[in-house]
Design a protein around this motif. Structure first.
Motif, PDB file in Angstrom:
ATOM      1  N   PHE A 378       0.786  -1.283  -0.033  1.00 13.05           N
ATOM      2  CA  PHE A 378       0.128  -0.013  -0.125  1.00 13.05           C
ATOM      3  C   PHE A 378       0.961   1.329   0.089  1.00 13.05           C
ATOM      4  O   PHE A 378       0.565   2.217  -0.789  1.00 13.05           O
ATOM      5  N   ALA A 379       1.904   1.233   0.808  1.00  9.84           N
ATOM      6  CA  ALA A 379       2.945   2.311   1.046  1.00  9.84           C
ATOM      7  C   ALA A 379       3.453   2.669  -0.225  1.00  9.84           C
ATOM      8  O   ALA A 379       3.711   3.753  -1.019  1.00  9.84           O
ATOM      9  N   GLN A 380       3.904   1.555  -1.363  1.00 15.96           N
ATOM     10  CA  GLN A 380       4.452   1.678  -2.503  1.00 15.96           C
ATOM     11  C   GLN A 380       3.368   2.229  -3.442  1.00 15.96           C
ATOM     12  O   GLN A 380       3.793   3.308  -4.369  1.00 15.96           O
ATOM     13  N   TYR A 381       2.109   1.868  -3.315  1.00 22.91           N
ATOM     14  CA  TYR A 381       1.067   2.311  -4.098  1.00 22.91           C
ATOM     15  C   TYR A 381       1.018   3.782  -3.946  1.00 22.91           C
ATOM     16  O   TYR A 381       0.913   4.518  -4.897  1.00 22.91           O
ATOM     17  N   TYR A 382       0.770   4.277  -2.677  1.00 22.76           N
ATOM     18  CA  TYR A 382       0.740   5.442  -2.258  1.00 22.76           C
ATOM     19  C   TYR A 382       1.621   6.569  -2.900  1.00 22.76           C
ATOM     20  O   TYR A 382       1.161   7.533  -3.614  1.00 22.76           O
ATOM     21  N   ARG A 383       2.730   6.171  -2.936  1.00 18.81           N
ATOM     22  CA  ARG A 383       4.211   6.807  -3.333  1.00 18.81           C
ATOM     23  C   ARG A 383       3.955   6.897  -4.816  1.00 18.81           C
ATOM     24  O   ARG A 383       4.128   8.085  -5.429  1.00 18.81           O
ATOM     25  N   GLY A 384       3.622   5.969  -5.266  1.00 23.07           N
ATOM     26  CA  GLY A 384       3.400   5.834  -7.001  1.00 23.07           C
ATOM     27  C   GLY A 384       2.468   6.697  -7.432  1.00 23.07           C
ATOM     28  O   GLY A 384       2.453   7.545  -8.369  1.00 23.07           O
ATOM     29  N   MET A 385       1.257   6.829  -6.713  1.00 27.36           N
ATOM     30  CA  MET A 385      -0.007   7.645  -7.008  1.00 27.36           C
ATOM     31  C   MET A 385       0.383   9.208  -7.074  1.00 27.36           C
ATOM     32  O   MET A 385       0.155   9.876  -7.805  1.00 27.36           O
ATOM     33  N   LEU A 386       1.266   9.265  -5.765  1.00 23.77           N
ATOM     34  CA  LEU A 386       1.370  10.656  -5.598  1.00 23.77           C
ATOM     35  C   LEU A 386       2.400  11.207  -6.747  1.00 23.77           C
ATOM     36  O   LEU A 386       2.108  12.289  -7.142  1.00 23.77           O
ATOM     37  N   THR A 387       3.369  10.312  -7.018  1.00 22.28           N
ATOM     38  CA  THR A 387       4.528  11.022  -7.875  1.00 22.28           C
ATOM     39  C   THR A 387       3.813  11.290  -9.397  1.00 22.28           C
ATOM     40  O   THR A 387       4.021  12.145 -10.104  1.00 22.28           O
ATOM     41  N   GLY A 388       2.564  10.337  -9.579  1.00 30.16           N
ATOM     42  CA  GLY A 388       1.708  10.644 -10.768  1.00 30.16           C
ATOM     43  C   GLY A 388       0.739  11.816 -10.433  1.00 30.16           C
ATOM     44  O   GLY A 388      -0.163  11.736 -11.520  1.00 30.16           O
ATOM     45  N   GLY A 389       0.695  12.606  -9.488  1.00 24.36           N
ATOM     46  CA  GLY A 389      -0.297  13.659  -9.207  1.00 24.36           C
ATOM     47  C   GLY A 389      -1.601  13.269  -8.679  1.00 24.36           C
ATOM     48  O   GLY A 389      -2.494  13.993  -8.793  1.00 24.36           O
ATOM     49  N   ASP A 416      -5.243   5.821 -15.006  1.00 28.20           N
ATOM     50  CA  ASP A 416      -4.244   5.663 -15.876  1.00 28.20           C
ATOM     51  C   ASP A 416      -2.805   5.645 -15.055  1.00 28.20           C
ATOM     52  O   ASP A 416      -1.844   5.002 -15.088  1.00 28.20           O
ATOM     53  N   VAL A 417      -2.897   6.360 -14.027  1.00 29.81           N
ATOM     54  CA  VAL A 417      -1.754   6.516 -12.776  1.00 29.81           C
ATOM     55  C   VAL A 417      -1.732   5.335 -12.179  1.00 29.81           C
ATOM     56  O   VAL A 417      -0.689   4.631 -11.653  1.00 29.81           O
ATOM     57  N   ALA A 418      -2.780   4.776 -11.797  1.00 33.15           N
ATOM     58  CA  ALA A 418      -3.036   3.595 -10.958  1.00 33.15           C
ATOM     59  C   ALA A 418      -2.299   2.457 -11.880  1.00 33.15           C
ATOM     60  O   ALA A 418      -1.688   1.503 -11.323  1.00 33.15           O
ATOM     61  N   ARG A 419      -2.863   2.196 -13.234  1.00 35.71           N
ATOM     62  CA  ARG A 419      -2.308   1.324 -14.061  1.00 35.71           C
ATOM     63  C   ARG A 419      -0.785   1.322 -13.987  1.00 35.71           C
ATOM     64  O   ARG A 419      -0.230   0.455 -13.870  1.00 35.71           O
ATOM     65  N   LYS A 420      -0.193   2.347 -14.330  1.00 32.07           N
ATOM     66  CA  LYS A 420       1.239   2.396 -14.213  1.00 32.07           C
ATOM     67  C   LYS A 420       1.908   2.058 -13.014  1.00 32.07           C
ATOM     68  O   LYS A 420       2.849   1.376 -12.871  1.00 32.07           O
ATOM     69  N   THR A 421       1.276   2.625 -11.730  1.00 32.34           N
ATOM     70  CA  THR A 421       1.635   2.317 -10.295  1.00 32.34           C
ATOM     71  C   THR A 421       1.594   0.644 -10.012  1.00 32.34           C
ATOM     72  O   THR A 421       2.604   0.027  -9.544  1.00 32.34           O
ATOM     73  N   LEU A 422       0.498   0.181 -10.376  1.00 29.48           N
ATOM     74  CA  LEU A 422       0.070  -1.371 -10.005  1.00 29.48           C
ATOM     75  C   LEU A 422       1.426  -2.083 -10.771  1.00 29.48           C
ATOM     76  O   LEU A 422       1.882  -3.192 -10.441  1.00 29.48           O
ATOM     77  N   LYS A 423       1.774  -1.666 -12.129  1.00 34.95           N
ATOM     78  CA  LYS A 423       2.873  -2.386 -12.842  1.00 34.95           C
ATOM     79  C   LYS A 423       4.083  -2.175 -12.093  1.00 34.95           C
ATOM     80  O   LYS A 423       5.054  -3.225 -12.388  1.00 34.95           O
ATOM     81  N   THR A 424       4.314  -1.470 -11.273  1.00 37.21           N
ATOM     82  CA  THR A 424       5.467  -1.314 -10.517  1.00 37.21           C
ATOM     83  C   THR A 424       5.557  -2.202  -9.376  1.00 37.21           C
ATOM     84  O   THR A 424       6.576  -2.347  -8.643  1.00 37.21           O
ATOM     85  N   LEU A 425       4.610  -2.673  -8.737  1.00 36.58           N
ATOM     86  CA  LEU A 425       4.363  -3.174  -7.473  1.00 36.58           C
ATOM     87  C   LEU A 425       4.940  -4.726  -7.297  1.00 36.58           C
ATOM     88  O   LEU A 425       4.885  -5.250  -8.675  1.00 36.58           O
TER      89      LEU A 425
END
Ligand code: KE4
Length: 425
Positions: A378-389, A416-425
Protein backbone atom coordinates in the motif's frame (compact mmCIF):
# COMPACT_ATOMS: atom_id res chain seq x y z
CA UNK A 1 10.03 27.37 0.75
CA UNK A 2 10.02 23.63 0.05
CA UNK A 3 7.90 21.08 1.92
CA UNK A 4 11.05 19.49 3.30
CA UNK A 5 12.31 22.81 4.72
CA UNK A 6 8.90 23.57 6.23
CA UNK A 7 8.76 20.09 7.71
CA UNK A 8 12.18 20.56 9.32
CA UNK A 9 10.86 23.72 10.97
CA UNK A 10 7.51 22.12 11.82
CA UNK A 11 9.01 19.21 13.77
CA UNK A 12 10.65 21.73 16.07
CA UNK A 13 7.39 23.32 17.18
CA UNK A 14 4.64 20.75 16.47
CA UNK A 15 4.65 17.12 17.68
CA UNK A 16 5.75 15.11 14.64
CA UNK A 17 5.56 18.33 12.64
CA UNK A 18 1.78 18.10 12.35
CA UNK A 19 -1.44 18.97 14.13
CA UNK A 20 -3.00 15.58 13.45
CA UNK A 21 -0.98 12.33 13.31
CA UNK A 22 -2.17 10.86 10.01
CA UNK A 23 -0.89 13.94 8.14
CA UNK A 24 2.71 12.99 9.05
CA UNK A 25 2.65 10.21 6.41
CA UNK A 26 4.57 7.93 8.79
CA UNK A 27 2.82 4.81 7.43
CA UNK A 28 3.85 5.40 3.82
CA UNK A 29 7.55 6.19 4.22
CA UNK A 30 7.69 9.77 3.06
CA UNK A 31 7.55 13.29 4.42
CA UNK A 32 4.28 15.20 4.16
CA UNK A 33 3.67 17.74 1.43
CA UNK A 34 2.90 21.24 2.65
CA UNK A 35 -0.11 22.63 0.84
CA UNK A 36 -0.25 26.21 -0.39
CA UNK A 37 -3.78 26.31 -1.77
CA UNK A 38 -6.62 24.26 -3.22
CA UNK A 39 -9.37 24.79 -5.74
CA UNK A 40 -12.21 22.52 -6.89
CA UNK A 41 -10.72 19.03 -7.32
CA UNK A 42 -7.10 20.18 -7.11
CA UNK A 43 -4.66 20.76 -4.30
CA UNK A 44 -1.28 22.48 -4.77
CA UNK A 45 1.86 21.98 -2.75
CA UNK A 46 4.22 24.80 -1.77
CA UNK A 47 6.41 23.92 -4.73
CA UNK A 48 3.57 24.57 -7.12
CA UNK A 49 2.78 20.95 -8.00
CA UNK A 50 -0.87 20.18 -8.76
CA UNK A 51 -2.63 17.04 -7.57
CA UNK A 52 -6.09 15.57 -7.96
CA UNK A 53 -7.26 15.54 -4.35
CA UNK A 54 -9.02 12.46 -2.95
CA UNK A 55 -8.48 13.44 0.69
CA UNK A 56 -10.64 16.56 0.45
CA UNK A 57 -9.77 17.50 4.03
CA UNK A 58 -10.86 13.97 5.10
CA UNK A 59 -14.40 14.47 3.84
CA UNK A 60 -15.68 18.03 4.32
CA UNK A 61 -15.04 19.19 0.75
CA UNK A 62 -17.88 17.22 -0.87
CA UNK A 63 -18.37 20.08 -3.38
CA UNK A 64 -14.65 20.45 -3.95
CA UNK A 65 -12.38 23.16 -2.58
CA UNK A 66 -13.31 26.83 -2.55
CA UNK A 67 -16.83 26.45 -3.85
CA UNK A 68 -17.79 30.05 -4.74
CA UNK A 69 -21.06 29.98 -2.78
CA UNK A 70 -19.24 28.85 0.38
CA UNK A 71 -16.41 31.36 -0.02
CA UNK A 72 -18.93 34.14 -0.56
CA UNK A 73 -20.94 33.12 2.52
CA UNK A 74 -17.82 33.07 4.69
CA UNK A 75 -16.56 36.42 3.39
CA UNK A 76 -19.93 37.98 4.14
CA UNK A 77 -20.11 36.45 7.64
CA UNK A 78 -16.56 37.51 8.53
CA UNK A 79 -17.43 41.16 7.87
CA UNK A 80 -20.15 40.93 10.53
CA UNK A 81 -17.77 39.62 13.17
CA UNK A 82 -15.93 36.36 13.76
CA UNK A 83 -17.45 35.16 17.02
CA UNK A 84 -20.13 36.44 19.39
CA UNK A 85 -20.49 33.75 22.06
CA UNK A 86 -24.18 34.47 21.80
CA UNK A 87 -27.06 33.03 19.76
CA UNK A 88 -27.14 34.04 16.13
CA UNK A 89 -29.53 33.38 13.24
CA UNK A 90 -27.01 31.20 11.39
CA UNK A 91 -27.15 28.53 14.11
CA UNK A 92 -30.91 28.33 13.84
CA UNK A 93 -30.72 28.08 10.06
CA UNK A 94 -28.25 25.18 10.24
CA UNK A 95 -30.26 23.40 12.92
CA UNK A 96 -33.48 23.79 10.90
CA UNK A 97 -31.76 22.64 7.70
CA UNK A 98 -30.19 19.54 9.30
CA UNK A 99 -33.49 18.49 10.85
CA UNK A 100 -35.18 19.08 7.48
CA UNK A 101 -32.64 16.98 5.55
CA UNK A 102 -32.36 14.06 7.98
CA UNK A 103 -35.60 12.13 8.50
CA UNK A 104 -36.22 11.61 12.22
CA UNK A 105 -33.61 14.11 13.40
CA UNK A 106 -35.65 16.41 15.64
CA UNK A 107 -32.98 18.35 17.51
CA UNK A 108 -29.24 18.85 17.27
CA UNK A 109 -26.46 20.60 19.20
CA UNK A 110 -23.49 22.18 17.43
CA UNK A 111 -19.96 21.51 18.67
CA UNK A 112 -16.53 22.06 17.10
CA UNK A 113 -15.35 18.63 15.97
CA UNK A 114 -16.41 15.08 15.41
CA UNK A 115 -14.59 14.08 18.58
CA UNK A 116 -16.66 16.53 20.59
CA UNK A 117 -19.84 15.31 18.92
CA UNK A 118 -19.11 11.68 19.83
CA UNK A 119 -17.96 12.52 23.35
CA UNK A 120 -21.18 14.46 23.93
CA UNK A 121 -23.43 11.80 22.40
CA UNK A 122 -21.87 9.17 24.67
CA UNK A 123 -22.57 11.38 27.68
CA UNK A 124 -26.19 11.78 26.59
CA UNK A 125 -26.53 8.01 26.20
CA UNK A 126 -25.09 7.43 29.68
CA UNK A 127 -27.17 10.24 31.15
CA UNK A 128 -30.42 9.05 29.59
CA UNK A 129 -29.98 5.34 30.36
CA UNK A 130 -28.18 5.65 33.69
CA UNK A 131 -25.78 2.99 32.41
CA UNK A 132 -21.98 3.26 32.19
CA UNK A 133 -20.72 0.88 29.50
CA UNK A 134 -20.29 1.52 25.78
CA UNK A 135 -19.73 -1.01 22.99
CA UNK A 136 -17.60 0.07 20.04
CA UNK A 137 -16.08 -1.92 17.18
CA UNK A 138 -12.44 -2.78 16.59
CA UNK A 139 -11.12 -0.61 13.76
CA UNK A 140 -13.87 1.98 14.03
CA UNK A 141 -12.59 5.43 14.95
CA UNK A 142 -14.76 7.96 16.74
CA UNK A 143 -12.29 10.72 17.53
CA UNK A 144 -9.85 10.95 20.40
CA UNK A 145 -11.99 11.22 23.53
CA UNK A 146 -10.68 8.91 26.26
CA UNK A 147 -13.46 6.33 26.19
CA UNK A 148 -13.03 5.84 22.45
CA UNK A 149 -9.25 5.22 22.65
CA UNK A 150 -9.80 1.73 24.01
CA UNK A 151 -9.12 -1.76 22.72
CA UNK A 152 -10.39 -5.13 23.84
CA UNK A 153 -8.76 -5.81 27.18
CA UNK A 154 -7.71 -9.01 28.94
CA UNK A 155 -11.19 -9.10 30.47
CA UNK A 156 -12.53 -8.54 26.95
CA UNK A 157 -16.06 -9.51 27.90
CA UNK A 158 -16.40 -7.05 30.75
CA UNK A 159 -13.88 -4.27 30.20
CA UNK A 160 -11.42 -2.73 27.73
CA UNK A 161 -7.79 -1.62 27.95
CA UNK A 162 -6.39 1.79 27.03
CA UNK A 163 -5.35 2.16 23.39
CA UNK A 164 -3.32 5.26 24.19
CA UNK A 165 -1.07 6.37 27.00
CA UNK A 166 -2.96 8.83 29.17
CA UNK A 167 -6.25 6.96 29.06
CA UNK A 168 -6.91 5.46 32.48
CA UNK A 169 -7.66 1.80 33.01
CA UNK A 170 -10.80 2.80 34.85
CA UNK A 171 -12.08 4.77 31.88
CA UNK A 172 -11.14 2.01 29.47
CA UNK A 173 -12.94 -0.50 31.65
CA UNK A 174 -16.26 0.95 30.59
CA UNK A 175 -15.66 0.46 26.87
CA UNK A 176 -16.17 -2.96 25.31
CA UNK A 177 -14.98 -3.93 21.85
CA UNK A 178 -16.96 -6.01 19.35
CA UNK A 179 -16.17 -7.05 15.78
CA UNK A 180 -17.65 -5.14 12.83
CA UNK A 181 -20.09 -7.29 10.83
CA UNK A 182 -20.25 -9.83 13.66
CA UNK A 183 -23.58 -9.54 15.48
CA UNK A 184 -22.77 -12.50 17.74
CA UNK A 185 -19.81 -10.57 19.18
CA UNK A 186 -22.22 -7.77 20.12
CA UNK A 187 -24.79 -10.12 21.62
CA UNK A 188 -22.10 -11.83 23.70
CA UNK A 189 -21.02 -8.49 25.18
CA UNK A 190 -24.60 -7.37 25.80
CA UNK A 191 -25.41 -10.68 27.54
CA UNK A 192 -22.23 -10.54 29.66
CA UNK A 193 -23.03 -6.94 30.67
CA UNK A 194 -26.80 -7.16 30.93
CA UNK A 195 -28.39 -3.88 31.99
CA UNK A 196 -25.02 -2.07 31.96
CA UNK A 197 -24.54 -0.99 28.31
CA UNK A 198 -25.64 2.59 27.62
CA UNK A 199 -24.97 2.49 23.89
CA UNK A 200 -23.53 0.68 20.93
CA UNK A 201 -21.63 3.16 18.73
CA UNK A 202 -20.79 2.28 15.14
CA UNK A 203 -19.62 3.90 11.94
CA UNK A 204 -22.53 2.64 9.80
CA UNK A 205 -19.98 2.36 7.00
CA UNK A 206 -16.58 1.80 8.52
CA UNK A 207 -14.14 4.26 6.93
CA UNK A 208 -11.31 4.25 9.47
CA UNK A 209 -10.16 0.71 8.82
CA UNK A 210 -10.30 1.67 5.21
CA UNK A 211 -13.82 1.52 3.78
CA UNK A 212 -15.60 -1.62 4.96
CA UNK A 213 -19.28 -2.00 4.19
CA UNK A 214 -21.86 -3.33 6.65
CA UNK A 215 -23.00 -6.75 5.51
CA UNK A 216 -26.67 -7.34 4.77
CA UNK A 217 -28.60 -7.31 8.05
CA UNK A 218 -25.74 -6.06 10.25
CA UNK A 219 -27.11 -2.59 10.98
CA UNK A 220 -30.70 -3.87 11.28
CA UNK A 221 -29.36 -6.53 13.65
CA UNK A 222 -27.66 -3.88 15.79
CA UNK A 223 -30.95 -2.01 15.96
CA UNK A 224 -32.70 -5.17 17.12
CA UNK A 225 -30.05 -6.01 19.74
CA UNK A 226 -30.25 -2.47 21.11
CA UNK A 227 -34.04 -2.63 21.28
CA UNK A 228 -33.85 -5.90 23.19
CA UNK A 229 -31.10 -4.82 25.61
CA UNK A 230 -32.15 -1.25 26.31
CA UNK A 231 -28.86 0.10 24.93
CA UNK A 232 -29.08 3.10 22.62
CA UNK A 233 -27.79 2.84 19.04
CA UNK A 234 -25.41 5.65 18.07
CA UNK A 235 -24.50 6.12 14.39
CA UNK A 236 -21.25 7.99 14.09
CA UNK A 237 -21.95 9.74 10.77
CA UNK A 238 -19.04 12.15 10.90
CA UNK A 239 -18.02 10.72 7.52
CA UNK A 240 -21.25 9.27 6.12
CA UNK A 241 -23.51 12.12 7.24
CA UNK A 242 -24.76 14.18 4.27
CA UNK A 243 -22.29 12.20 2.11
CA UNK A 244 -24.08 8.93 1.31
CA UNK A 245 -27.34 10.85 0.97
CA UNK A 246 -28.87 13.99 2.47
CA UNK A 247 -30.20 11.73 5.24
CA UNK A 248 -26.87 9.93 5.52
CA UNK A 249 -26.54 6.26 6.38
CA UNK A 250 -29.87 6.18 8.19
CA UNK A 251 -31.58 6.93 4.90
CA UNK A 252 -29.25 4.82 2.77
CA UNK A 253 -29.74 1.66 4.89
CA UNK A 254 -33.19 2.40 6.33
CA UNK A 255 -32.02 1.97 9.93
CA UNK A 256 -32.81 4.61 12.54
CA UNK A 257 -30.29 5.35 15.26
CA UNK A 258 -31.18 6.88 18.63
CA UNK A 259 -28.35 9.42 18.45
CA UNK A 260 -26.30 10.50 15.43
CA UNK A 261 -23.03 12.39 15.30
CA UNK A 262 -21.90 14.66 12.50
CA UNK A 263 -18.84 16.65 11.45
CA UNK A 264 -16.85 17.44 8.30
CA UNK A 265 -19.48 18.21 5.61
CA UNK A 266 -21.72 20.22 7.99
CA UNK A 267 -18.89 22.72 8.46
CA UNK A 268 -18.11 23.17 4.77
CA UNK A 269 -14.42 23.08 5.72
CA UNK A 270 -14.74 25.04 8.94
CA UNK A 271 -14.50 23.37 12.38
CA UNK A 272 -18.02 22.08 13.12
CA UNK A 273 -19.44 18.94 14.69
CA UNK A 274 -22.92 18.14 15.88
CA UNK A 275 -24.92 15.46 17.65
CA UNK A 276 -28.64 14.96 17.58
CA UNK A 277 -31.65 12.76 17.98
CA UNK A 278 -35.21 12.94 19.19
CA UNK A 279 -36.42 16.05 20.98
CA UNK A 280 -37.12 14.02 24.12
CA UNK A 281 -33.52 12.78 24.13
CA UNK A 282 -31.86 16.09 23.28
CA UNK A 283 -33.88 18.11 25.76
CA UNK A 284 -31.97 16.21 28.43
CA UNK A 285 -28.99 18.40 27.45
CA UNK A 286 -28.18 21.59 29.37
CA UNK A 287 -29.56 24.13 29.78
CA UNK A 288 -32.94 22.36 29.52
CA UNK A 289 -31.81 19.07 30.99
CA UNK A 290 -29.31 17.57 33.46
CA UNK A 291 -26.65 16.50 30.95
CA UNK A 292 -23.97 19.17 30.68
CA UNK A 293 -22.18 20.07 27.46
CA UNK A 294 -20.85 23.45 26.30
CA UNK A 295 -18.43 25.20 23.93
CA UNK A 296 -17.08 28.72 23.43
CA UNK A 297 -17.09 28.53 19.65
CA UNK A 298 -20.04 26.19 19.20
CA UNK A 299 -22.34 27.55 16.50
CA UNK A 300 -19.71 30.07 15.47
CA UNK A 301 -21.29 32.44 12.92
CA UNK A 302 -18.56 32.07 10.30
CA UNK A 303 -18.50 28.27 10.58
CA UNK A 304 -22.29 28.18 10.46
CA UNK A 305 -22.26 30.33 7.32
CA UNK A 306 -19.93 27.85 5.61
CA UNK A 307 -21.93 24.84 6.73
CA UNK A 308 -25.25 26.41 5.82
CA UNK A 309 -24.02 27.28 2.32
CA UNK A 310 -22.78 23.74 1.72
CA UNK A 311 -25.83 21.98 3.17
CA UNK A 312 -28.20 24.29 1.30
CA UNK A 313 -26.44 23.49 -1.96
CA UNK A 314 -26.66 19.75 -1.22
CA UNK A 315 -30.37 20.03 -0.37
CA UNK A 316 -31.13 21.99 -3.55
CA UNK A 317 -28.93 19.94 -5.90
CA UNK A 318 -29.72 16.24 -5.34
CA UNK A 319 -27.89 15.56 -8.62
CA UNK A 320 -24.65 16.04 -6.64
CA UNK A 321 -25.23 12.66 -4.99
CA UNK A 322 -25.95 10.87 -8.23
CA UNK A 323 -22.77 12.37 -9.67
CA UNK A 324 -20.35 11.60 -6.84
CA UNK A 325 -21.77 8.10 -6.40
CA UNK A 326 -21.41 7.37 -10.12
CA UNK A 327 -17.84 8.65 -10.16
CA UNK A 328 -17.07 6.60 -7.04
CA UNK A 329 -18.34 3.51 -8.83
CA UNK A 330 -16.39 4.38 -12.00
CA UNK A 331 -13.21 4.70 -9.94
CA UNK A 332 -13.77 1.42 -8.08
CA UNK A 333 -14.69 -0.58 -11.17
CA UNK A 334 -11.70 0.85 -13.05
CA UNK A 335 -9.32 -0.06 -10.24
CA UNK A 336 -10.71 -3.60 -10.09
CA UNK A 337 -10.17 -3.98 -13.84
CA UNK A 338 -6.59 -2.76 -13.48
CA UNK A 339 -5.93 -5.22 -10.66
CA UNK A 340 -7.12 -8.03 -12.96
CA UNK A 341 -5.06 -6.66 -15.91
CA UNK A 342 -1.87 -6.42 -13.87
CA UNK A 343 -2.44 -9.54 -11.77
CA UNK A 344 -1.94 -7.57 -8.56
CA UNK A 345 -4.08 -9.01 -5.72
CA UNK A 346 -6.13 -5.97 -4.80
CA UNK A 347 -9.60 -5.49 -3.32
CA UNK A 348 -11.54 -2.27 -3.82
CA UNK A 349 -14.24 -1.52 -1.26
CA UNK A 350 -16.59 1.25 -2.37
CA UNK A 351 -19.93 2.74 -1.47
CA UNK A 352 -21.15 5.98 -3.00
CA UNK A 353 -18.23 8.42 -3.12
CA UNK A 354 -16.10 6.48 -0.60
CA UNK A 355 -13.50 3.89 -1.61
CA UNK A 356 -10.37 2.14 -0.36
CA UNK A 357 -7.93 -0.25 -2.03
CA UNK A 358 -6.49 -3.16 -0.04
CA UNK A 359 -3.62 -5.28 -1.31
CA UNK A 360 -4.90 -8.76 -0.53
CA UNK A 361 -6.58 -11.50 -2.49
CA UNK A 362 -9.26 -11.94 0.17
CA UNK A 363 -12.39 -9.81 0.53
CA UNK A 364 -12.06 -7.21 3.31
CA UNK A 365 -15.16 -7.40 5.51
CA UNK A 366 -13.65 -6.55 8.87
CA UNK A 367 -10.74 -5.07 10.77
CA UNK A 368 -8.58 -8.20 10.85
CA UNK A 369 -8.90 -8.52 7.06
CA UNK A 370 -7.80 -4.89 6.67
CA UNK A 371 -4.84 -5.37 9.02
CA UNK A 372 -3.68 -8.49 7.19
CA UNK A 373 -3.54 -6.77 3.82
CA UNK A 374 -0.09 -5.91 2.43
CA UNK A 375 0.70 -2.58 4.08
CA UNK A 376 4.11 -2.16 2.51
CA UNK A 377 2.56 -2.65 -0.93
CA UNK A 378 0.00 0.00 0.00
CA UNK A 379 2.87 2.38 0.88
CA UNK A 380 4.49 1.74 -2.52
CA UNK A 381 1.11 2.30 -4.21
CA UNK A 382 0.62 5.56 -2.30
CA UNK A 383 4.05 6.88 -3.36
CA UNK A 384 3.47 5.87 -6.98
CA UNK A 385 0.10 7.59 -7.10
CA UNK A 386 1.53 10.73 -5.50
CA UNK A 387 4.34 10.84 -8.04
CA UNK A 388 1.68 10.61 -10.73
CA UNK A 389 -0.22 13.58 -9.31
CA UNK A 390 -2.85 11.75 -7.28
CA UNK A 391 -3.18 12.94 -3.67
CA UNK A 392 -4.84 10.20 -1.60
CA UNK A 393 -4.80 9.20 2.07
CA UNK A 394 -1.30 8.32 3.34
CA UNK A 395 -2.66 5.36 5.28
CA UNK A 396 -4.28 2.04 4.46
CA UNK A 397 -6.91 2.71 7.10
CA UNK A 398 -8.55 5.72 5.46
CA UNK A 399 -10.91 6.43 2.57
CA UNK A 400 -10.74 8.11 -0.81
CA UNK A 401 -13.36 10.87 -1.06
CA UNK A 402 -14.82 11.76 -4.47
CA UNK A 403 -16.26 15.27 -4.71
CA UNK A 404 -18.67 17.02 -7.06
CA UNK A 405 -15.65 18.85 -8.49
CA UNK A 406 -14.01 15.65 -9.77
CA UNK A 407 -14.66 15.09 -13.46
CA UNK A 408 -14.82 11.78 -15.33
CA UNK A 409 -11.57 12.92 -16.96
CA UNK A 410 -10.03 13.11 -13.47
CA UNK A 411 -11.19 9.56 -12.81
CA UNK A 412 -9.64 8.39 -16.09
CA UNK A 413 -6.36 10.14 -15.27
CA UNK A 414 -6.40 8.56 -11.81
CA UNK A 415 -6.89 5.12 -13.37
CA UNK A 416 -4.04 5.72 -15.82
CA UNK A 417 -1.73 6.55 -12.93
CA UNK A 418 -3.00 3.53 -11.00
CA UNK A 419 -2.29 1.27 -13.98
CA UNK A 420 1.29 2.57 -14.23
CA UNK A 421 1.73 2.26 -10.45
CA UNK A 422 0.36 -1.27 -10.13
CA UNK A 423 2.76 -2.39 -12.85
CA UNK A 424 5.64 -1.35 -10.58
CA UNK A 425 4.36 -3.23 -7.53
P1 KE4 B 1 -12.62 15.07 14.33
O1 KE4 B 1 -12.51 15.23 15.82
O2 KE4 B 1 -11.30 14.72 13.68
O3 KE4 B 1 -13.33 16.23 13.66
O4 KE4 B 1 -13.61 13.82 14.06
C1 KE4 B 1 -13.33 12.59 14.68
C2 KE4 B 1 -14.01 11.49 13.89
C3 KE4 B 1 -15.15 10.92 14.43
N1 KE4 B 1 -15.80 9.94 13.76
C4 KE4 B 1 -15.37 9.50 12.56
C5 KE4 B 1 -16.13 8.41 11.87
C6 KE4 B 1 -14.21 10.06 11.97
O5 KE4 B 1 -13.78 9.60 10.78
C7 KE4 B 1 -13.52 11.08 12.64
C8 KE4 B 1 -12.25 11.69 12.10
N2 KE4 B 1 -11.83 11.21 10.84
C9 KE4 B 1 -10.40 11.29 10.61
C10 KE4 B 1 -10.11 10.65 9.25
N3 KE4 B 1 -10.43 9.27 9.23
C11 KE4 B 1 -9.90 12.69 10.68
C12 KE4 B 1 -8.50 12.88 10.14
C13 KE4 B 1 -7.52 13.12 11.24
O6 KE4 B 1 -7.61 12.48 12.31
O7 KE4 B 1 -6.62 13.95 11.01
Amino acid sequence: MRSHDLFQRAVKVLPGGVNSPVRACKNVGCEPLFISHANAQHIYDVEGREYIDYINSWGPMILGHNHPLIVEAVQKAVCNGLSFGAPCEAEVLVGELMTEMVPGLEMTRMVNSGTEAVMSALRVARGVTGRDKIIKFAGCYHGHSDSMLVKAGSGALTGGSPDSRGVTARTAGDTLTAEFNDLSSVKTLLDANAGQVAAVIVEPVAANMGVVLPEEGFLKGLRQLCNESGALLIFDEVITGFRLAPGGAQSWFGVKADLVTYGKIIGGGMPVGAYGGSRAMMEQVAPCGPIYQAGTLSGNPVAMAAGYAQLTYLRDHPEVYEGINRKGQLLAEGLRDIAKETGVPMQVNQIGSLATVFFTEHPVTGYSDACSSDLSRFAQYYRGMLTGGIYAAPSQFEAMFVSAAHTEEDICKTLDVARKTLKTL
